[in-house]
Each structure stands twice: as structure tokens, then as C-alpha cells.
Scaffold this motif. Structure first.
Motif, PDB file in Angstrom:
ATOM      1  N   PRO A 157     -48.417  14.358   1.635  1.00 11.45           N
ATOM      2  CA  PRO A 157     -49.180  15.712   1.403  1.00 11.45           C
ATOM      3  C   PRO A 157     -48.630  17.054   1.172  1.00 11.45           C
ATOM      4  O   PRO A 157     -49.128  17.735   0.645  1.00 11.45           O
ATOM      5  N   LEU A 158     -47.209  16.940   1.278  1.00  7.62           N
ATOM      6  CA  LEU A 158     -46.597  18.102   0.670  1.00  7.62           C
ATOM      7  C   LEU A 158     -46.637  18.221  -0.876  1.00  7.62           C
ATOM      8  O   LEU A 158     -46.771  19.084  -1.655  1.00  7.62           O
ATOM      9  N   THR A 159     -46.623  16.829  -1.527  1.00  8.93           N
ATOM     10  CA  THR A 159     -46.531  16.723  -3.064  1.00  8.93           C
ATOM     11  C   THR A 159     -48.081  16.899  -3.438  1.00  8.93           C
ATOM     12  O   THR A 159     -48.344  17.445  -4.302  1.00  8.93           O
ATOM     13  N   PHE A 160     -49.053  16.251  -2.518  1.00 10.79           N
ATOM     14  CA  PHE A 160     -50.434  16.335  -2.868  1.00 10.79           C
ATOM     15  C   PHE A 160     -50.889  17.805  -3.025  1.00 10.79           C
ATOM     16  O   PHE A 160     -51.813  18.169  -3.860  1.00 10.79           O
ATOM     17  N   PHE A 161     -50.492  18.483  -1.725  1.00 12.48           N
ATOM     18  CA  PHE A 161     -51.319  19.949  -1.508  1.00 12.48           C
ATOM     19  C   PHE A 161     -50.481  20.993  -2.176  1.00 12.48           C
ATOM     20  O   PHE A 161     -50.968  22.012  -2.711  1.00 12.48           O
ATOM     21  N   HIS A 162     -49.224  20.789  -2.225  1.00 19.05           N
ATOM     22  CA  HIS A 162     -48.272  21.867  -2.743  1.00 19.05           C
ATOM     23  C   HIS A 162     -47.236  21.581  -3.617  1.00 19.05           C
ATOM     24  O   HIS A 162     -46.880  22.287  -4.332  1.00 19.05           O
ATOM     25  N   GLY A 163     -47.520  20.530  -4.519  1.00 26.96           N
ATOM     26  CA  GLY A 163     -46.504  19.999  -5.702  1.00 26.96           C
ATOM     27  C   GLY A 163     -45.325  20.052  -5.344  1.00 26.96           C
ATOM     28  O   GLY A 163     -44.383  20.096  -6.190  1.00 26.96           O
ATOM     29  N   GLN A 164     -44.702  19.804  -4.060  1.00 28.65           N
ATOM     30  CA  GLN A 164     -43.322  19.826  -3.677  1.00 28.65           C
ATOM     31  C   GLN A 164     -42.586  18.523  -3.954  1.00 28.65           C
ATOM     32  O   GLN A 164     -43.338  17.122  -3.826  1.00 28.65           O
ATOM     33  N   ARG A 165     -41.590  18.298  -4.589  1.00 31.35           N
ATOM     34  CA  ARG A 165     -41.011  17.226  -4.956  1.00 31.35           C
ATOM     35  C   ARG A 165     -39.155  17.394  -4.808  1.00 31.35           C
ATOM     36  O   ARG A 165     -38.960  18.628  -4.501  1.00 31.35           O
ATOM     37  N   GLY A 166     -38.667  16.358  -4.818  1.00 29.31           N
ATOM     38  CA  GLY A 166     -37.235  16.329  -4.555  1.00 29.31           C
ATOM     39  C   GLY A 166     -36.626  16.913  -3.532  1.00 29.31           C
ATOM     40  O   GLY A 166     -37.105  16.863  -2.366  1.00 29.31           O
ATOM     41  N   ARG A 167     -35.811  17.921  -3.659  1.00 31.99           N
ATOM     42  CA  ARG A 167     -35.025  18.525  -2.639  1.00 31.99           C
ATOM     43  C   ARG A 167     -35.852  19.558  -1.857  1.00 31.99           C
ATOM     44  O   ARG A 167     -35.621  19.507  -0.447  1.00 31.99           O
ATOM     45  N   ARG A 206     -38.870  19.092  -1.304  1.00 31.73           N
ATOM     46  CA  ARG A 206     -39.748  18.350  -0.594  1.00 31.73           C
ATOM     47  C   ARG A 206     -39.003  17.881   0.674  1.00 31.73           C
ATOM     48  O   ARG A 206     -39.444  17.705   1.816  1.00 31.73           O
ATOM     49  N   GLU A 207     -37.719  17.283   0.583  1.00 29.57           N
ATOM     50  CA  GLU A 207     -36.995  16.794   1.638  1.00 29.57           C
ATOM     51  C   GLU A 207     -36.613  17.796   2.618  1.00 29.57           C
ATOM     52  O   GLU A 207     -36.761  17.622   3.941  1.00 29.57           O
ATOM     53  N   ALA A 208     -36.413  19.301   2.131  1.00 30.62           N
ATOM     54  CA  ALA A 208     -36.106  20.153   2.979  1.00 30.62           C
ATOM     55  C   ALA A 208     -37.166  20.458   3.890  1.00 30.62           C
ATOM     56  O   ALA A 208     -37.104  20.915   5.079  1.00 30.62           O
ATOM     57  N   ARG A 209     -38.599  20.448   3.348  1.00 33.74           N
ATOM     58  CA  ARG A 209     -39.699  20.882   4.098  1.00 33.74           C
ATOM     59  C   ARG A 209     -39.968  19.769   5.053  1.00 33.74           C
ATOM     60  O   ARG A 209     -40.410  19.836   6.187  1.00 33.74           O
ATOM     61  N   VAL A 210     -39.499  18.616   4.866  1.00 26.30           N
ATOM     62  CA  VAL A 210     -39.591  17.304   5.713  1.00 26.30           C
ATOM     63  C   VAL A 210     -38.723  17.614   6.812  1.00 26.30           C
ATOM     64  O   VAL A 210     -39.426  17.223   8.107  1.00 26.30           O
ATOM     65  N   GLU A 211     -37.758  17.951   6.622  1.00 22.98           N
ATOM     66  CA  GLU A 211     -36.663  18.116   7.915  1.00 22.98           C
ATOM     67  C   GLU A 211     -37.053  19.415   8.873  1.00 22.98           C
ATOM     68  O   GLU A 211     -37.148  19.107   9.964  1.00 22.98           O
ATOM     69  N   GLU A 212     -37.861  20.341   7.877  1.00 28.75           N
ATOM     70  CA  GLU A 212     -38.369  21.590   8.847  1.00 28.75           C
ATOM     71  C   GLU A 212     -39.582  21.099   9.534  1.00 28.75           C
ATOM     72  O   GLU A 212     -39.806  21.497  10.897  1.00 28.75           O
ATOM     73  N   LEU A 213     -40.598  20.258   9.206  1.00 26.16           N
ATOM     74  CA  LEU A 213     -41.741  19.774   9.947  1.00 26.16           C
ATOM     75  C   LEU A 213     -41.132  18.545  10.985  1.00 26.16           C
ATOM     76  O   LEU A 213     -41.807  18.750  12.282  1.00 26.16           O
ATOM     77  N   ALA A 219     -50.102  15.932   9.516  1.00 25.21           N
ATOM     78  CA  ALA A 219     -51.166  17.017   9.320  1.00 25.21           C
ATOM     79  C   ALA A 219     -50.739  18.462   8.824  1.00 25.21           C
ATOM     80  O   ALA A 219     -51.273  19.058   8.379  1.00 25.21           O
ATOM     81  N   LEU A 220     -49.710  18.816   9.719  1.00 20.89           N
ATOM     82  CA  LEU A 220     -49.306  20.095   9.506  1.00 20.89           C
ATOM     83  C   LEU A 220     -48.572  20.238   8.119  1.00 20.89           C
ATOM     84  O   LEU A 220     -48.407  21.347   7.728  1.00 20.89           O
ATOM     85  N   ALA A 221     -48.066  19.308   7.482  1.00 15.71           N
ATOM     86  CA  ALA A 221     -47.633  19.377   5.939  1.00 15.71           C
ATOM     87  C   ALA A 221     -48.536  19.994   5.100  1.00 15.71           C
ATOM     88  O   ALA A 221     -48.317  20.756   4.119  1.00 15.71           O
ATOM     89  N   ALA A 222     -49.969  19.744   5.274  1.00 18.73           N
ATOM     90  CA  ALA A 222     -50.751  20.521   4.436  1.00 18.73           C
ATOM     91  C   ALA A 222     -50.978  22.034   4.645  1.00 18.73           C
ATOM     92  O   ALA A 222     -51.608  22.749   3.917  1.00 18.73           O
ATOM     93  N   ASN A 223     -50.326  22.297   5.796  1.00 20.33           N
ATOM     94  CA  ASN A 223     -50.461  23.798   6.186  1.00 20.33           C
ATOM     95  C   ASN A 223     -52.103  24.323   6.428  1.00 20.33           C
ATOM     96  O   ASN A 223     -52.563  25.151   5.769  1.00 20.33           O
ATOM     97  N   PRO A 224     -52.553  23.374   7.550  1.00 22.03           N
ATOM     98  CA  PRO A 224     -54.003  23.447   7.756  1.00 22.03           C
ATOM     99  C   PRO A 224     -54.443  24.842   8.482  1.00 22.03           C
ATOM    100  O   PRO A 224     -53.386  25.294   9.208  1.00 22.03           O
ATOM    101  N   GLU A 225     -55.556  25.003   8.631  1.00 24.47           N
ATOM    102  CA  GLU A 225     -56.084  26.176   9.660  1.00 24.47           C
ATOM    103  C   GLU A 225     -56.784  25.274  10.951  1.00 24.47           C
ATOM    104  O   GLU A 225     -56.903  25.995  11.944  1.00 24.47           O
ATOM    105  N   ILE A 226     -57.263  24.255  10.593  1.00 17.43           N
ATOM    106  CA  ILE A 226     -58.105  23.305  11.849  1.00 17.43           C
ATOM    107  C   ILE A 226     -57.254  22.092  11.995  1.00 17.43           C
ATOM    108  O   ILE A 226     -57.136  21.412  10.864  1.00 17.43           O
TER     109      ILE A 226
END
Length: 547
Positions: free
Chosen positions: A389-399, A401-408, A439-446
Motif C-alpha cells: 500500500p505504500l507503493t500503491f497509495f504514496h508511490g514509495q519505493r526502495g529505501r 519504502r523500507e524506512a516507512r515499513v520499519e516505522e509502521l 491498513a495504517l500504511a495507507a494513512n487512512p482516516e477510518i
């Protein structure tokens, strides 16, 4: 009373997938007297079911008993031959599984399966066995006891099938009954009927029982004594009253505390109160099966359902199986397009079908499914699952994306190193946290939470609820929380909508539950929730409010 069961210094070893040998039962000892019911409680992996199965002279594949004694009526099952154990099963000891559906052959009539033990052991003539089965059906409060046995397993309800599994175990008049989480998958109203039936038949037959569960409130209704287990070792043993009201071990105290979650409360800001609700459902009609001439589905699972969710607040949806709870979540998410009605997100109507919704609308509302086992791709690493979902919704790739995965992962209280694992290498609670992190990777409101704690142990479920509460404060989330557990919705929700038969019965403030219920069905549902009180079941009237 003489001891019927004596387990002394039991040790069981298992072989992991990597070939490593692990001692999973570590010197367990306890006993059960004739006519006494002893409960084994603890979280998943504590060894409850493994110990119970040794009293059948059985171990799961990859496991072996490496020490100790398991004595039933003075005979050591560990030292017996397999032929001797087979002669005991069904006559001296019988087993009622968690999933009764898995215990029955779908192609055979129920009566033929119930009397099978009698045929195998030559206990009585066929007609006498069938007559005995009908007696048990009546004792277990099954409907139409004379004819229900002519049905097939799919033609009875889950609660009825669970009692039929008990009849199958009881027909050989065993001295010991083993119940392995027999009510976990049942609704609270059905659970009451099943517990009452079990208790009555056990008392009449003077049988001993071993009751495996992680639900302290259920155990409090059926057990004389409790053995508390963790990581394959006994933490504490005592009478049911002592364990519940005067626990000594820190782990037992943790179990008791987890059973009594703190009620949730939020206060909507004036700005949130003035704006449109973040989610609104208007007159939804949805169902399954081919539509009839009137355009309606063959099975109408939702019938004119409406509700609303204010920003920053949580709506609980509660009801028994078949009430329409999960169908409502699927219809809101667009996974089951409704026949009529609409779903509004921030005041804007959404397309009925998820495939036609805008990517931004999909991002704003995510869903967490009940069974993380089936929701997570078993062939993908945790990093891939959360990263998609990080790539699909936010276009994140590579480092990035990996950094955000670790944060999540840190956000859901999992170590960063877990990103390399596959789902099968995780516990149930860890899988559900990964499910939530995705689910949180999308940065949802609900976030729509569909029974996400129902398959978890009490301690793990309490931790997930605490995490949801923290994330709500940190990320300004709103939840729709689907459940059949009143204590769960009270712990996380501000309002609770009661559903029955695809319709809304009433909507109440969570703080007013259960006393504030005005409808008969709501009162029945709330009155059926087991309390942590040893006399609760016996003190219930035969007919609850609304029945």
C-alpha cells in the motif's frame, strides 16, 4: 474423593520446522477427582490442548512425551500400548473439540455418527444405541430430539452441532470428558444454552471433566478448580473462586486484568461536531445469491440499515452470527456492492463497488479482517505486505519504502527485524498487528475492524485494543468496530449499534451499556455475556429477557 486423573511431571517435546527440538510442556503436574471439573487456562502456546490430548494417549505430529506420568483411573497412558489406548478412547475418556464441524462427516447422517463409538466398542445393540442417542439429545436440550439425528451436519446450527459432538462423546458413558474450547466459536446467546446443557449432563452422569479455555468467565461457570498455564508450565493452581477473586501469581493477575478492559471515552471537538460525519450509511440493502424478480438478492443480509460515525469517534456494531455485522463492513468497504442505499465519506457519496472508487477514497478508508491468517499472503514477507500500500497509495519505493515499513512496525509495537519474516512465522497477535500496520500504511482516516480480536487470547486482545486506542490519539483515526463481544466494544467504542436479522435494533452510548438497553433483543444479548462470577450461570433465569 479418589483421583481419576493424575498427571505427574509431564514433559512433551516438539520438533520445529527447522528441526530444532523444543520442550513445550515442562514438568506439569495436577490431578482431578471423580466428578470434578478442572479447567486449564492460558494463552495460545501455553500447552493447554497438548496436555489435554495426552489424556487421550495422543500427541500431535512432531511431538512426543519424554517424561512423566499421565494416569487415568490408576493406569498410565504413557506406558500403554497403542491398542490399549484405543480401547480406552470413547469409553473411559472422550473428547469434544473446538470445531464440531470438523468432527463430523458431511456425507453421513448425524445419528449414524453419534452411535459409531457404540458400534466400534460393541457396547450395545444398534437400536439400544439409537435410543440412548435420543436420550442424550433430549438431555442436551436439542430441538426435536427424536428426529434431529436424521439430518446431516450442514442442516443444524453451530450450537446444535456442538451439542451433538458432546452426545457423540457421551454415548460411551466415559468417566472423563475433555472439552477443548467448545464454545469459543459460538455466539453468547448460543453459548449459554451449550454451557447449561454440558453442566447438566456432566452432573447427572457424575463424570469428571477437563475444560480447556482462555475465557475465564466461561471457566468460572463450569470448573471446580483451575490450573493456570504459561509457556508449558503451571503458574498457579487453586479453586475457581480463589483464582478469580484471590489470584496470587502475577500472570494470573494479568489474565484477570485483561478480562476487565477499561471503558473507552472520547469527546468530539466542536469543529468535528459542526462538520458532516466522516462516515454515513443510509438505508443500505445488501445480500447474497442471484436476485429475484424484484431485484433483491435471494438472502437479504442487510435490510434498510443506517448509521453514522463522527470524526475521531468509534462506532461499535454488535450482534450474533447472521445479524449482518460483517456484511455491513463489506458493504461499506465496497467489497459487497449494496442493492440500494448509499455510503458517504466526508459527506460525499462513494461508488457502491470498490473497483469503481477513486484511489483517494480507498486510501481514506481501510479494512482489517477477522482472520489475519487468510488476510495475509503466506508467500510474502512482512515487508512486502506492508510495503504494497505504500507503493500503491504514496508511490514509495526502495529505501524510503523500507524506512516507512520499519516505522509502521514500530507503530504497532513490533521489532523492525520482523519485516523479513513470513506470516507463518508469526503468532496470532503478531499477524493481527501486521494486518493493522498494512491498513495504517495507507494513512487512512477510518479503519473498519471486523472481529479483529475474536480469535485472540484475552491478554493479546487487550493489548490490541490498547494499541488501537493509542493509534487513534496519535493519528486522529476513527473506527467502526464489528464484534459479538460486549466488553470489547465497551473498551474501544463511543456508540454501539445492535443488529439482528440484518436490521438495526437500537443504537446506544457505550457508557450506558448494558443497563441502557431498551429493546428485548439488546437486553437478551447483554444478559448472555458471561460474568467473572462463579454463580452467574446458575443464577440466570431459565428464560432470559427477550426469549
Amino acid at each position: 474423593m479418589a483421583n481419576l486423573v493424575e498427571i505427574r511431571d509431564l514433559k512433551v517435546r516438539a520438533q520445529s520446522d527447522s528441526g530444532r527440538l523444543i520442550e513445550i510442556i515442562r514438568g506439569v503436574s495436577f490431578e482431578a477427582a471423580e466428578g470434578e471439573v478442572v479447567a486449564l487456562i492460558g494463552e495460545s502456546g501455553s500447552g493447554k490442548s497438548t496436555i489435554a490430548l495426552t489424556l487421550m494417549g495422543h500427541t500431535r505430529a512432531g511431538c512426543e512425551i519424554i517424561g512423566g506420568q499421565v494416569r487415568l483411573a490408576g493406569r498410565d497412558l504413557v506406558a500403554m500400548s497403542e491398542a490399549e489406548r484405543r480401547r480406552l478412547r470413547g469409553t473411559d475418556v472422550a473428547y469434544v473439540p473446538q470445531s464440531a464441524a470438523a468432527a463430523f462427516n458431511p456425507a453421513q447422517r448425524l445419528i449414524d455418527q453419534v452411535v459409531e463409538v457404540s458400534r466400534i466398542h460393541g457396547l450395545m445393540p444398534r437400536q439400544a444405541a439409537r435410543a440412548r442417542a435420543v436420550e442424550l439429545f433430549r438431555a442436551l436440550a436439542l430441538p426435536e430430539p427424536e428426529t434431529i439425528g436424521e439430518r446431516y451436519p450442514h442442516q443444524v446450527s453451530g450450537g446444535q452441532l456442538q451439542r451433538l459432538a458432546a452426545a457423540m462423546a457421551l454415548i460411551g458413558a466415559p468417566r472423563l470428558m475433555i472439552f477443548d474450547e467448545p464454545t469459543t466459536a459460538l455466539d453468547v446467546t448460543t453459548q449459554i444454552e451449550v454451557l447449561r446443557a454440558f453442566k447438566q449432563v456432566m452432573k447427572q452422569g457424575g463424570m469428571a471433566g477437563l475444560y480447556v479455555s482462555h475465557d475465564l468467565a466461561v471457566v468460572a461457570q463450569v470448573a471446580d478448580r483451575i490450573v493456570v498455564l504459561k509457556d508449558g508450565a503451571v503458574q498457579e493452581t487453586g479453586t475457581t473462586d480463589d483464582i478469580i477473586n484471590r489470584p496470587q501469581h502475577p500472570y494470573t493477575k494479568e489474565l484477570i486484568a485483561a478480562f476487565r478492559p477499561v471503558s473507552h471515552a472520547t469527546v468530539a471537538s466542536p469543529a468535528a461536531a459542526a462538520e458532516a460525519p466522516i462516515l454515513e450509511v443510509r438505508n443500505l440493502v445488501a445480500g447474497y445469491g442471484r436476485p429475484g424478480p424484484d431485484g433483491m438478492p435471494r438472502v437479504r443480509a442487510l435490510d434498510d440499515v443506517s448509521c453514522r460515525l463522527e470524526r475521531g469517534r468509534n462506532l461499535g456494531v454488535i450482534g450474533e452470527s447472521g445479524s449482518g455485522k460483517s456484511t455491513l463492513a463489506r458493504a461499506i468497504a465496497g467489497l459487497l456492492p449494496p442493492v440500494s442505499g448509499e455510503v458517504l465519506l466526508g459527506g460525499q457519496a462513494l461508488a457502491p463497488d470498490v473497483a469503481r472508487r477513486a484511489k483517494e477514497d480507498l486510501r481514506r478508508m481501510q479494512i482489517c479482517f477477522q482472520l489475519a491468517d487468510t488476510a495475509l499472503n503466506p508467500l510474502r514477507s512482512v515487508s512486502d505486505i506492508i510495503g504494497r500500500p505504500l507503493t500503491f497509495f504514496h508511490g514509495q519505493r526502495g529505501r524510503a519504502r523500507e524506512a516507512r515499513v520499519e516505522e509502521l512496525l514500530e507503530m504497532v509495537r513490533l521489532p523492525r527485524a520482523m519485516k523479513h519474516r513470513l506470516p507463518l512465522e508469526l503468532s496470532g497477535g503478531q499477524k493481527q498487528r501486521v494486518n493493522l500496520a498494512r491498513a495504517l500504511a495507507a494513512n487512512p482516516e477510518i479503519v473498519l475492524c471486523d472481529e479483529i480480536t475474536s480469535a485472540l487470547d484475552t491478554v493479546v486482545a487487550a493489548a490490541i485494543l490498547e494499541l488501537l486506542d493509542e493509534l487513534q490519539r496519535e493519528l486522529d483515526l476513527s473506527y467502526v468496530f464489528i464484534s459479538h463481544d460486549l466488553s470489547t466494544v465497551q473498551a474501544i467504542c463511543d456508540e454501539v449499534m445492535v443488529m439482528y436479522g440484518g436490521r438495526t435494533v437500537e443504537t446506544l452510548q457505550a457508557s450506558a451499556l448494558p443497563e441502557g438497553a431498551t429493546q428485548d433483543y439488546s437486553r437478551l444479548l447483554f444478559a448472555s455475556v458471561p460474568q467473572l462470577d462463579t454463580g452467574w450461570l446458575d443464577g440466570l433465569p431459565e428464560r432470559l429477557p427477550g426469549t
